[in-house]
Design a protein around this motif. Structure first.
Motif, PDB file in Angstrom:
ATOM      1  N   LEU A   4      -2.664 -37.405  -2.654  1.00 45.38           N
ATOM      2  CA  LEU A   4      -1.862 -37.458  -3.872  1.00 45.38           C
ATOM      3  C   LEU A   4      -0.903 -38.634  -3.892  1.00 45.38           C
ATOM      4  O   LEU A   4      -0.516 -39.103  -4.955  1.00 45.38           O
ATOM      5  CB  LEU A   4      -1.069 -36.157  -4.036  1.00 45.38           C
ATOM      6  N   ALA A   5      -0.487 -39.091  -2.724  1.00 42.23           N
ATOM      7  CA  ALA A   5       0.508 -40.164  -2.683  1.00 42.23           C
ATOM      8  C   ALA A   5       0.487 -40.839  -1.318  1.00 42.23           C
ATOM      9  O   ALA A   5      -0.050 -40.296  -0.353  1.00 42.23           O
ATOM     10  CB  ALA A   5       1.891 -39.595  -2.972  1.00 42.23           C
ATOM     11  N   ARG A   6       1.102 -41.989  -1.263  1.00 43.78           N
ATOM     12  CA  ARG A   6       1.286 -42.715   0.002  1.00 43.78           C
ATOM     13  C   ARG A   6       2.778 -42.988   0.145  1.00 43.78           C
ATOM     14  O   ARG A   6       3.452 -43.348  -0.816  1.00 43.78           O
ATOM     15  CB  ARG A   6       0.497 -44.007   0.007  1.00 43.78           C
ATOM     16  N   HIS A   7       3.257 -42.830   1.370  1.00 44.39           N
ATOM     17  CA  HIS A   7       4.694 -42.897   1.639  1.00 44.39           C
ATOM     18  C   HIS A   7       4.923 -43.844   2.813  1.00 44.39           C
ATOM     19  O   HIS A   7       4.392 -43.630   3.892  1.00 44.39           O
ATOM     20  CB  HIS A   7       5.175 -41.481   1.975  1.00 44.39           C
ATOM     21  N   LEU A   8       5.712 -44.871   2.599  1.00 45.85           N
ATOM     22  CA  LEU A   8       6.034 -45.836   3.650  1.00 45.85           C
ATOM     23  C   LEU A   8       7.527 -45.741   3.946  1.00 45.85           C
ATOM     24  O   LEU A   8       8.348 -45.693   3.026  1.00 45.85           O
ATOM     25  CB  LEU A   8       5.692 -47.256   3.188  1.00 45.85           C
ATOM     26  N   THR A   9       7.856 -45.676   5.228  1.00 45.77           N
ATOM     27  CA  THR A   9       9.249 -45.813   5.655  1.00 45.77           C
ATOM     28  C   THR A   9       9.311 -46.997   6.603  1.00 45.77           C
ATOM     29  O   THR A   9       8.388 -47.234   7.376  1.00 45.77           O
ATOM     30  CB  THR A   9       9.793 -44.550   6.352  1.00 45.77           C
ATOM     31  N   ALA A  10      10.391 -47.751   6.525  1.00 46.80           N
ATOM     32  CA  ALA A  10      10.531 -48.911   7.400  1.00 46.80           C
ATOM     33  C   ALA A  10      11.989 -49.087   7.783  1.00 46.80           C
ATOM     34  O   ALA A  10      12.896 -48.891   6.967  1.00 46.80           O
ATOM     35  CB  ALA A  10      10.018 -50.178   6.703  1.00 46.80           C
ATOM     36  N   LYS A 111       0.094 -40.342   4.471  1.00 47.77           N
ATOM     37  CA  LYS A 111      -0.711 -39.946   3.324  1.00 47.77           C
ATOM     38  C   LYS A 111      -0.195 -38.578   2.916  1.00 47.77           C
ATOM     39  O   LYS A 111      -0.180 -37.650   3.721  1.00 47.77           O
ATOM     40  CB  LYS A 111      -2.183 -39.887   3.704  1.00 47.77           C
ATOM     41  N   ARG A 112       0.250 -38.441   1.677  1.00 47.09           N
ATOM     42  CA  ARG A 112       0.874 -37.206   1.218  1.00 47.09           C
ATOM     43  C   ARG A 112      -0.055 -36.482   0.253  1.00 47.09           C
ATOM     44  O   ARG A 112      -0.728 -37.097  -0.542  1.00 47.09           O
ATOM     45  CB  ARG A 112       2.196 -37.513   0.497  1.00 47.09           C
ATOM     46  N   GLY A 113      -0.086 -35.159   0.344  1.00 45.34           N
ATOM     47  CA  GLY A 113      -0.871 -34.399  -0.614  1.00 45.34           C
ATOM     48  C   GLY A 113      -1.692 -33.302   0.023  1.00 45.34           C
ATOM     49  O   GLY A 113      -1.254 -32.642   0.951  1.00 45.34           O
ATOM     50  N   ASP A 114      -2.899 -33.137  -0.439  1.00 49.07           N
ATOM     51  CA  ASP A 114      -3.789 -32.062  -0.014  1.00 49.07           C
ATOM     52  C   ASP A 114      -4.531 -32.475   1.254  1.00 49.07           C
ATOM     53  O   ASP A 114      -5.393 -33.351   1.212  1.00 49.07           O
ATOM     54  CB  ASP A 114      -4.783 -31.761  -1.133  1.00 49.07           C
ATOM     55  N   PHE A 115      -4.219 -31.842   2.375  1.00 52.33           N
ATOM     56  CA  PHE A 115      -4.867 -32.181   3.634  1.00 52.33           C
ATOM     57  C   PHE A 115      -5.967 -31.195   4.006  1.00 52.33           C
ATOM     58  O   PHE A 115      -6.363 -31.102   5.152  1.00 52.33           O
ATOM     59  CB  PHE A 115      -3.826 -32.267   4.762  1.00 52.33           C
ATOM     60  N   GLY A 116      -6.477 -30.434   3.055  1.00 48.53           N
ATOM     61  CA  GLY A 116      -7.606 -29.550   3.334  1.00 48.53           C
ATOM     62  C   GLY A 116      -7.170 -28.145   3.712  1.00 48.53           C
ATOM     63  O   GLY A 116      -6.198 -27.621   3.201  1.00 48.53           O
TER      64      GLY A 116
END
Length: 153
Positions: A4-10, A111-116
């Protein structure tokens, strides 16, 4: 697997950009990057929490960008959340890194969202630490600055 989404932290350490406390330039940089990457800017806000910590928040039609900037520490904490399966927050993150010119970065992409199924709910995390230039005892410097700040309060 549907993402559903991608999340980056730095974490950007020992930033060389001398304009770390120029709020208008940093806001302009964010607006320019949002336009360059063809994102919809809903709201951009900036809040100086104290003389050594400023927060920038860009709410986008596609997610958000949050930055905490600590000019005294030459440190920037970056958070990019994009609500698209094929989003590439690392390209936007690289553009922010190019602006602040850190000696070292630590980046994590989720990787954010539905992981099964329930047994597969543990997300895959990719963390990368990349020294850009040699750092001389940055951790000790940060501790000394924080200790001085605590003693002055």
């Amino acid at each position: 697997m549907k993402i559903l989404a991608r999340h980056l932290t730095a974490d950007l350490f020992n930033c060389q950009n001398y304009q770390l406390n120029d709020n208008e330039l940093i806001k302009d940089m964010l607006v320019n990057l949002i336009q360059k990457f063809e994102m919809q800017l809903i709201r951009l806000s900036m809040e100086a929490l104290d003389s050594s910590h400023t927060v920038y928040m860009a709410v986008l039609g596609q997610g958000h960008i949050t930055m905490h900037v600590y000019p005294e520490l030459k440190y920037v904490s970056l958070d990019i959340f994009l609500c698209q399966e094929n989003a590439e927050p690392d390209k936007l993150g690289q553009a922010v890194r190019n602006y602040f010119k850190p000696d070292k970065t630590k980046t994590t992409v989720l990787k954010r969202g539905d992981f099964g199924t329930a047994k597969d709910l543990k997300p895959k995390v990719k963390t990368k630490v990349a020294p850009l230039r040699k750092i001389h005892n940055t951790g000790a410097k940060v501790i000394r600055i924080l200790a001085r700040r605590n003693n002055n309060q």
